[in-house]
Scaffold this motif. Structure first.
Motif, PDB file in Angstrom:
ATOM      1  N   THR A  15     -15.576  59.701 -13.934  1.00 20.22           N
ATOM      2  CA  THR A  15     -14.964  58.464 -14.403  1.00 20.22           C
ATOM      3  C   THR A  15     -13.520  58.422 -13.907  1.00 20.22           C
ATOM      4  O   THR A  15     -12.961  59.460 -13.544  1.00 20.22           O
ATOM      5  N   PRO A  16     -12.899  57.235 -13.898  1.00 16.36           N
ATOM      6  CA  PRO A  16     -11.477  57.184 -13.546  1.00 16.36           C
ATOM      7  C   PRO A  16     -10.637  58.100 -14.429  1.00 16.36           C
ATOM      8  O   PRO A  16      -9.704  58.753 -13.946  1.00 16.36           O
ATOM      9  N   GLN A  17     -10.950  58.188 -15.702  1.00 13.51           N
ATOM     10  CA  GLN A  17     -10.202  59.076 -16.599  1.00 13.51           C
ATOM     11  C   GLN A  17     -10.321  60.523 -16.149  1.00 13.51           C
ATOM     12  O   GLN A  17      -9.336  61.260 -16.134  1.00 13.51           O
ATOM     13  N   GLN A  18     -11.509  60.946 -15.766  1.00 15.82           N
ATOM     14  CA  GLN A  18     -11.687  62.325 -15.321  1.00 15.82           C
ATOM     15  C   GLN A  18     -10.915  62.592 -14.034  1.00 15.82           C
ATOM     16  O   GLN A  18     -10.398  63.689 -13.833  1.00 15.82           O
ATOM     17  N   ARG A  19     -10.824  61.603 -13.152  1.00 17.04           N
ATOM     18  CA  ARG A  19     -10.084  61.770 -11.907  1.00 17.04           C
ATOM     19  C   ARG A  19      -8.575  61.839 -12.130  1.00 17.04           C
ATOM     20  O   ARG A  19      -7.888  62.576 -11.439  1.00 17.04           O
ATOM     21  N   LEU A  20      -8.062  61.029 -13.064  1.00 21.42           N
ATOM     22  CA  LEU A  20      -6.618  60.832 -13.173  1.00 21.42           C
ATOM     23  C   LEU A  20      -5.965  61.523 -14.361  1.00 21.42           C
ATOM     24  O   LEU A  20      -4.753  61.463 -14.509  1.00 21.42           O
ATOM     25  N   GLU A  21      -6.716  62.191 -15.218  1.00 21.71           N
ATOM     26  CA  GLU A  21      -6.133  62.836 -16.397  1.00 21.71           C
ATOM     27  C   GLU A  21      -6.371  64.343 -16.481  1.00 21.71           C
ATOM     28  O   GLU A  21      -6.313  64.898 -17.570  1.00 21.71           O
ATOM     29  N   PRO A  22      -6.604  65.042 -15.367  1.00 17.73           N
ATOM     30  CA  PRO A  22      -6.750  66.494 -15.483  1.00 17.73           C
ATOM     31  C   PRO A  22      -5.407  67.151 -15.805  1.00 17.73           C
ATOM     32  O   PRO A  22      -4.358  66.507 -15.702  1.00 17.73           O
ATOM     33  N   PRO A  23      -5.426  68.439 -16.160  1.00 15.99           N
ATOM     34  CA  PRO A  23      -4.215  69.100 -16.624  1.00 15.99           C
ATOM     35  C   PRO A  23      -3.162  69.377 -15.551  1.00 15.99           C
ATOM     36  O   PRO A  23      -2.033  69.709 -15.881  1.00 15.99           O
ATOM     37  N   ASN A  24      -3.493  69.293 -14.265  1.00 20.09           N
ATOM     38  CA  ASN A  24      -2.466  69.547 -13.258  1.00 20.09           C
ATOM     39  C   ASN A  24      -2.600  68.610 -12.067  1.00 20.09           C
ATOM     40  O   ASN A  24      -3.660  68.027 -11.831  1.00 20.09           O
ATOM     41  N   THR A  25      -1.519  68.472 -11.319  1.00 20.56           N
ATOM     42  CA  THR A  25      -1.477  67.487 -10.232  1.00 20.56           C
ATOM     43  C   THR A  25      -2.399  67.835  -9.077  1.00 20.56           C
ATOM     44  O   THR A  25      -2.861  66.931  -8.386  1.00 20.56           O
ATOM     45  N   ARG A  26      -2.687  69.097  -8.860  1.00 21.17           N
ATOM     46  CA  ARG A  26      -3.621  69.448  -7.779  1.00 21.17           C
ATOM     47  C   ARG A  26      -5.003  68.873  -8.056  1.00 21.17           C
ATOM     48  O   ARG A  26      -5.677  68.416  -7.133  1.00 21.17           O
ATOM     49  N   LEU A  27      -5.414  68.872  -9.299  1.00 21.32           N
ATOM     50  CA  LEU A  27      -6.712  68.287  -9.642  1.00 21.32           C
ATOM     51  C   LEU A  27      -6.681  66.769  -9.534  1.00 21.32           C
ATOM     52  O   LEU A  27      -7.679  66.148  -9.153  1.00 21.32           O
ATOM     53  N   ILE A  28      -5.558  66.158  -9.870  1.00 18.92           N
ATOM     54  CA  ILE A  28      -5.428  64.710  -9.697  1.00 18.92           C
ATOM     55  C   ILE A  28      -5.542  64.374  -8.209  1.00 18.92           C
ATOM     56  O   ILE A  28      -6.270  63.457  -7.824  1.00 18.92           O
ATOM     57  N   ASN A  29      -4.840  65.128  -7.365  1.00 20.78           N
ATOM     58  CA  ASN A  29      -4.918  64.906  -5.923  1.00 20.78           C
ATOM     59  C   ASN A  29      -6.345  65.049  -5.419  1.00 20.78           C
ATOM     60  O   ASN A  29      -6.807  64.244  -4.606  1.00 20.78           O
ATOM     61  N   ALA A  30      -7.047  66.064  -5.900  1.00 27.25           N
ATOM     62  CA  ALA A  30      -8.436  66.262  -5.493  1.00 27.25           C
ATOM     63  C   ALA A  30      -9.302  65.090  -5.942  1.00 27.25           C
ATOM     64  O   ALA A  30     -10.178  64.638  -5.205  1.00 27.25           O
ATOM     65  N   GLY A  31      -9.045  64.587  -7.137  1.00 24.64           N
ATOM     66  CA  GLY A  31      -9.796  63.436  -7.622  1.00 24.64           C
ATOM     67  C   GLY A  31      -9.580  62.208  -6.768  1.00 24.64           C
ATOM     68  O   GLY A  31     -10.507  61.430  -6.526  1.00 24.64           O
ATOM     69  N   ILE A  32      -8.372  62.027  -6.280  1.00 19.83           N
ATOM     70  CA  ILE A  32      -8.066  60.871  -5.440  1.00 19.83           C
ATOM     71  C   ILE A  32      -8.659  61.051  -4.042  1.00 19.83           C
ATOM     72  O   ILE A  32      -9.253  60.123  -3.482  1.00 19.83           O
ATOM     73  N   VAL A  33      -8.531  62.234  -3.479  1.00 19.30           N
ATOM     74  CA  VAL A  33      -9.048  62.487  -2.131  1.00 19.30           C
ATOM     75  C   VAL A  33     -10.565  62.300  -2.067  1.00 19.30           C
ATOM     76  O   VAL A  33     -11.099  61.894  -1.035  1.00 19.30           O
ATOM     77  N   THR A  34     -11.251  62.561  -3.155  1.00 18.46           N
ATOM     78  CA  THR A  34     -12.712  62.450  -3.150  1.00 18.46           C
ATOM     79  C   THR A  34     -13.209  61.039  -3.442  1.00 18.46           C
ATOM     80  O   THR A  34     -14.411  60.838  -3.586  1.00 18.46           O
ATOM     81  N   ILE A  35     -12.320  60.072  -3.503  1.00 20.09           N
ATOM     82  CA  ILE A  35     -12.741  58.670  -3.622  1.00 20.09           C
ATOM     83  C   ILE A  35     -13.146  58.200  -2.230  1.00 20.09           C
ATOM     84  O   ILE A  35     -12.361  58.293  -1.283  1.00 20.09           O
ATOM     85  N   HIS A  36     -14.371  57.685  -2.120  1.00 18.96           N
ATOM     86  CA  HIS A  36     -14.881  57.288  -0.808  1.00 18.96           C
ATOM     87  C   HIS A  36     -15.231  55.812  -0.707  1.00 18.96           C
ATOM     88  O   HIS A  36     -15.691  55.370   0.344  1.00 18.96           O
ATOM     89  N   ASP A  37     -15.052  55.062  -1.778  1.00 20.84           N
ATOM     90  CA  ASP A  37     -15.394  53.640  -1.721  1.00 20.84           C
ATOM     91  C   ASP A  37     -14.380  52.829  -2.506  1.00 20.84           C
ATOM     92  O   ASP A  37     -13.722  53.330  -3.412  1.00 20.84           O
ATOM     93  N   MET A  38     -14.263  51.575  -2.126  1.00 18.91           N
ATOM     94  CA  MET A  38     -13.249  50.708  -2.729  1.00 18.91           C
ATOM     95  C   MET A  38     -13.557  50.397  -4.195  1.00 18.91           C
ATOM     96  O   MET A  38     -12.645  50.217  -4.986  1.00 18.91           O
ATOM     97  N   GLU A  39     -14.810  50.352  -4.561  1.00 11.97           N
ATOM     98  CA  GLU A  39     -15.166  50.073  -5.960  1.00 11.97           C
ATOM     99  C   GLU A  39     -14.617  51.160  -6.882  1.00 11.97           C
ATOM    100  O   GLU A  39     -14.015  50.873  -7.921  1.00 11.97           O
ATOM    101  N   THR A  40     -14.802  52.402  -6.492  1.00 12.52           N
ATOM    102  CA  THR A  40     -14.279  53.526  -7.277  1.00 12.52           C
ATOM    103  C   THR A  40     -12.757  53.495  -7.298  1.00 12.52           C
ATOM    104  O   THR A  40     -12.130  53.690  -8.346  1.00 12.52           O
ATOM    105  N   LEU A  41     -12.159  53.220  -6.146  1.00 11.06           N
ATOM    106  CA  LEU A  41     -10.706  53.161  -6.069  1.00 11.06           C
ATOM    107  C   LEU A  41     -10.152  52.065  -6.971  1.00 11.06           C
ATOM    108  O   LEU A  41      -9.193  52.289  -7.701  1.00 11.06           O
ATOM    109  N   ARG A  42     -10.768  50.899  -6.951  1.00 12.32           N
ATOM    110  CA  ARG A  42     -10.302  49.799  -7.813  1.00 12.32           C
ATOM    111  C   ARG A  42     -10.415  50.167  -9.289  1.00 12.32           C
ATOM    112  O   ARG A  42      -9.539  49.830 -10.092  1.00 12.32           O
ATOM    113  N   ALA A  43     -11.485  50.863  -9.653  1.00 13.36           N
ATOM    114  CA  ALA A  43     -11.648  51.291 -11.047  1.00 13.36           C
ATOM    115  C   ALA A  43     -10.539  52.267 -11.445  1.00 13.36           C
ATOM    116  O   ALA A  43     -10.003  52.202 -12.558  1.00 13.36           O
TER     117      ALA A  43
END
Length: 73
Positions: A15-43
């Protein structure tokens, strides 16, 4: 109209929350890098705008959107 962006599960199971609310910035970066479609990115942008509104995260999402668009060209 309900805001389901923070509850919807995207194609890879995060979920967007799981991508953007992990405990450290490296995990947030990983969540963003693994977005592969615009629908997920918009969410994720909608979730961030509705919750934290962190400029740095929104910039990373904007950069990722540019990368996705260039891959689709």
């Amino acid at each position: 109209m309900s805001d389901s962006s923070n509850l919807s599960v995207e194609s890879d199971g995060l979920t967007p929350q799981q991508r953007l609310e992990p405990p450290n910035t490296r995990l947030i970066n990983a969540g963003i890098v693994t977005i592969h479609d615009m629908e997920t990115l918009r969410a994720c942008v909608a979730y961030e705008n509705a919750n934290q509104q962190r400029v740095q995260i929104l910039r990373r999402l904007e950069d990722r959107a540019s990368e996705i668009r260039s891959q689709n060209d």
